[in-house]
Design an enzyme around this catalytic site. Structure first.
Site, PDB file in Angstrom:
ATOM      1  N   ASP A  78      32.801  19.624  61.634  1.00 22.55           N
ATOM      2  CA  ASP A  78      33.427  18.400  61.138  1.00 22.55           C
ATOM      3  C   ASP A  78      32.406  17.581  60.347  1.00 22.55           C
ATOM      4  O   ASP A  78      32.390  17.601  59.124  1.00 22.55           O
ATOM      5  CB  ASP A  78      33.990  17.623  62.328  1.00 22.55           C
ATOM      6  N   ASP A 136      31.636  28.422  66.418  1.00 20.26           N
ATOM      7  CA  ASP A 136      32.374  27.225  66.819  1.00 20.26           C
ATOM      8  C   ASP A 136      33.708  27.227  66.090  1.00 20.26           C
ATOM      9  O   ASP A 136      33.884  27.946  65.100  1.00 20.26           O
ATOM     10  CB  ASP A 136      31.580  25.957  66.511  1.00 20.26           C
ATOM     11  N   ASP A 137      34.644  26.417  66.572  1.00 25.43           N
ATOM     12  CA  ASP A 137      35.945  26.346  65.928  1.00 25.43           C
ATOM     13  C   ASP A 137      35.875  25.587  64.602  1.00 25.43           C
ATOM     14  O   ASP A 137      36.505  25.960  63.624  1.00 25.43           O
ATOM     15  CB  ASP A 137      36.987  25.716  66.853  1.00 25.43           C
TER      16      ASP A 137
END
Length: 169
Positions: free
Chosen positions: A97, A93-94
């Site tokens: 968070d 995933d980027d």
């Protein structure tokens, strides 16, 4: 309680590419072998493509999870899953968070190796590897979410912009 966003960081295509290649180098040094890559859509698709090239992995799939509406994270909705427990699978995933998306991924693929390019403190404990940690109160602007545009010089005031300009100005 969610922390308010106090800063933004615009990641360029070049920066994302360089950071993802750095992640690939770290994965190669780890000497684990992966039979496939699973990109968490949509943010993980570009890093997954870069990793697939650099790691010489041809089998790429997607795990489609929707969680964000604008800048607010809501309920996790698995739109498309993958089979198996994740053995020999690299999940990409980027960003991690809050860690909520990755926690959902770990329920689906508990044996996978999960990496992100970027991570925030609240999501750090759920990823196996990452490249750059950013503050929790920083909103990351990814290149697929932004576009370059002209910005007027600061010296121009609102009044200056309201008067017509000619090419001779």
């Amino acid at each position: 309680m969610e922390q308010p966003i106090r800063a933004t960081w615009a990641v360029t295509w070049d920066r994302l590419h360089d950071d993802t290649r750095q992640l690939a180098g770290r994965l190669i040094q780890g000497r684990r072998k992966y039979r496939s890559i699973v990109a968490i859509t949509r943010g993980g698709m570009v890093p997954a493509a870069i990793l697939a090239r650099e790691l010489e992995i041809r089998l790429v799939d997607t795990l489609c999870i929707a969680s964000y509406q604008d800048r607010e994270q809501g309920d996790m909705k698995v739109l498309k899953s993958v089979d198996g427990r994740g053995e020999g699978v690299l999940v990409v995933d980027d960003l991690s968070d809050t860690g909520a998306t990755i926690r959902t991924v770990r329920e689906i693929l508990p044996d996978a190796h999960v990496v992100t390019v970027y991570v925030k403190p609240a999501g750090r404990d759920v990823v196996d590897e990452f490249i750059t940690e950013v503050p929790q109160d920083c909103w990351i602007l990814f290149p697929w979410d932004t576009s370059a545009q002209h910005v007027a010089p600061m010296a121009l005031t609102a009044a200056d912009r309201s008067r017509p300009h000619s090419d001779a100005d």
